[in-house]
Design a protein around this motif. Sequence first.
Motif, PDB file in Angstrom:
ATOM      1  N   LEU A  67      89.065  81.595  32.960  1.00 12.60           N
ATOM      2  CA  LEU A  67      88.458  81.585  31.629  1.00 12.60           C
ATOM      3  C   LEU A  67      89.454  81.077  30.585  1.00 12.60           C
ATOM      4  O   LEU A  67      89.099  80.253  29.736  1.00 12.60           O
ATOM      5  N   GLU A  68      90.677  81.561  30.645  1.00  7.77           N
ATOM      6  CA  GLU A  68      91.702  81.130  29.677  1.00  7.77           C
ATOM      7  C   GLU A  68      91.854  79.612  29.679  1.00  7.77           C
ATOM      8  O   GLU A  68      92.047  79.006  28.627  1.00  7.77           O
ATOM      9  N   LEU A  69      91.766  79.014  30.846  1.00 10.94           N
ATOM     10  CA  LEU A  69      91.909  77.559  30.949  1.00 10.94           C
ATOM     11  C   LEU A  69      90.732  76.814  30.313  1.00 10.94           C
ATOM     12  O   LEU A  69      90.861  75.666  29.898  1.00 10.94           O
ATOM     13  N   LEU A  70      89.584  77.474  30.249  1.00  4.99           N
ATOM     14  CA  LEU A  70      88.380  76.838  29.713  1.00  4.99           C
ATOM     15  C   LEU A  70      88.158  77.090  28.221  1.00  4.99           C
ATOM     16  O   LEU A  70      87.395  76.376  27.584  1.00  4.99           O
ATOM     17  N   LEU A  71      88.821  78.088  27.671  1.00  7.01           N
ATOM     18  CA  LEU A  71      88.540  78.484  26.287  1.00  7.01           C
ATOM     19  C   LEU A  71      88.840  77.395  25.259  1.00  7.01           C
ATOM     20  O   LEU A  71      88.175  77.339  24.217  1.00  7.01           O
ATOM     21  N   LYS A  72      89.806  76.535  25.529  1.00  5.86           N
ATOM     22  CA  LYS A  72      90.113  75.457  24.574  1.00  5.86           C
ATOM     23  C   LYS A  72      88.903  74.540  24.391  1.00  5.86           C
ATOM     24  O   LYS A  72      88.593  74.110  23.289  1.00  5.86           O
ATOM     25  N   LYS A  73      88.239  74.253  25.477  1.00  8.75           N
ATOM     26  CA  LYS A  73      87.079  73.354  25.441  1.00  8.75           C
ATOM     27  C   LYS A  73      85.793  74.114  25.084  1.00  8.75           C
ATOM     28  O   LYS A  73      84.917  73.573  24.414  1.00  8.75           O
ATOM     29  N   TYR A  74      85.690  75.362  25.550  1.00 12.82           N
ATOM     30  CA  TYR A  74      84.471  76.157  25.358  1.00 12.82           C
ATOM     31  C   TYR A  74      84.813  77.528  24.764  1.00 12.82           C
ATOM     32  O   TYR A  74      84.776  78.544  25.459  1.00 12.82           O
ATOM     33  N   PRO A  75      85.144  77.589  23.482  1.00 16.02           N
ATOM     34  CA  PRO A  75      85.577  78.855  22.886  1.00 16.02           C
ATOM     35  C   PRO A  75      84.525  79.969  22.939  1.00 16.02           C
ATOM     36  O   PRO A  75      84.878  81.152  22.961  1.00 16.02           O
ATOM     37  N   LEU A  76      83.258  79.611  23.008  1.00 12.20           N
ATOM     38  CA  LEU A  76      82.214  80.641  23.056  1.00 12.20           C
ATOM     39  C   LEU A  76      82.197  81.406  24.386  1.00 12.20           C
ATOM     40  O   LEU A  76      81.595  82.467  24.482  1.00 12.20           O
ATOM     41  N   MET A  77      82.891  80.882  25.377  1.00 10.18           N
ATOM     42  CA  MET A  77      82.988  81.594  26.659  1.00 10.18           C
ATOM     43  C   MET A  77      83.767  82.905  26.525  1.00 10.18           C
ATOM     44  O   MET A  77      83.732  83.724  27.429  1.00 10.18           O
ATOM     45  N   GLU A  78      84.440  83.092  25.416  1.00 11.58           N
ATOM     46  CA  GLU A  78      85.191  84.333  25.176  1.00 11.58           C
ATOM     47  C   GLU A  78      84.298  85.561  25.380  1.00 11.58           C
ATOM     48  O   GLU A  78      84.750  86.599  25.848  1.00 11.58           O
ATOM     49  N   GLU A  79      83.017  85.432  25.059  1.00 15.46           N
ATOM     50  CA  GLU A  79      82.092  86.559  25.213  1.00 15.46           C
ATOM     51  C   GLU A  79      81.927  86.996  26.671  1.00 15.46           C
ATOM     52  O   GLU A  79      81.405  88.067  26.934  1.00 15.46           O
ATOM     53  N   TRP A  80      82.376  86.191  27.597  1.00 13.29           N
ATOM     54  CA  TRP A  80      82.259  86.534  29.020  1.00 13.29           C
ATOM     55  C   TRP A  80      83.452  87.327  29.542  1.00 13.29           C
ATOM     56  O   TRP A  80      83.467  87.724  30.702  1.00 13.29           O
ATOM     57  N   ARG A  81      84.460  87.538  28.718  1.00 10.47           N
ATOM     58  CA  ARG A  81      85.689  88.176  29.205  1.00 10.47           C
ATOM     59  C   ARG A  81      85.418  89.516  29.905  1.00 10.47           C
ATOM     60  O   ARG A  81      85.863  89.740  31.026  1.00 10.47           O
ATOM     61  N   THR A  82      84.677  90.410  29.278  1.00 10.02           N
ATOM     62  CA  THR A  82      84.415  91.718  29.881  1.00 10.02           C
ATOM     63  C   THR A  82      83.575  91.596  31.159  1.00 10.02           C
ATOM     64  O   THR A  82      83.939  92.191  32.183  1.00 10.02           O
TER      65      THR A  82
END
Length: 129
Positions: A67-82
């Motif tokens: 996920l960390e690798l993808l957050l630069k391109k897709y910041p909304l993926m942060e909601e998937w962390r939990t």
Amino acid sequence: MKPLTAEWVAKAEGDFACVQREWRARKNPNWDALCFHAQQCIEKYLKACLQENAVLIEKTHNLNVLLELLLKKYPLMEEWRTPLLQLNAYAVAFRYPGESATRINAAHARSLCTTIRCALREVLKIHPV
């Protein structure tokens, strides 16, 4: 879609098929396996997204590292962390003696997998199924 991305997606879909088969099993469903394959499905979809965006794929099974690798391109993926942390736990905890997944664990893992899989397929511009 790049050929290697398509391979990651095909492997992810194989894991998703295992999740669905175990969920439908009438005799002796293997909830541990369902939880493991739910995590594996999402791991491979995350790696497909990385591959498609030409991001070096680390040799890891940790969904949050991916996920960390993808957050630069897709910041909304942060909601998937939990939810990704929960899938990580399901994949590891039930692979060893001492703890076994329940139907409730399996239902939760399947639900997380199904939801995140659908979102990742949208990211990859793959028709929903």
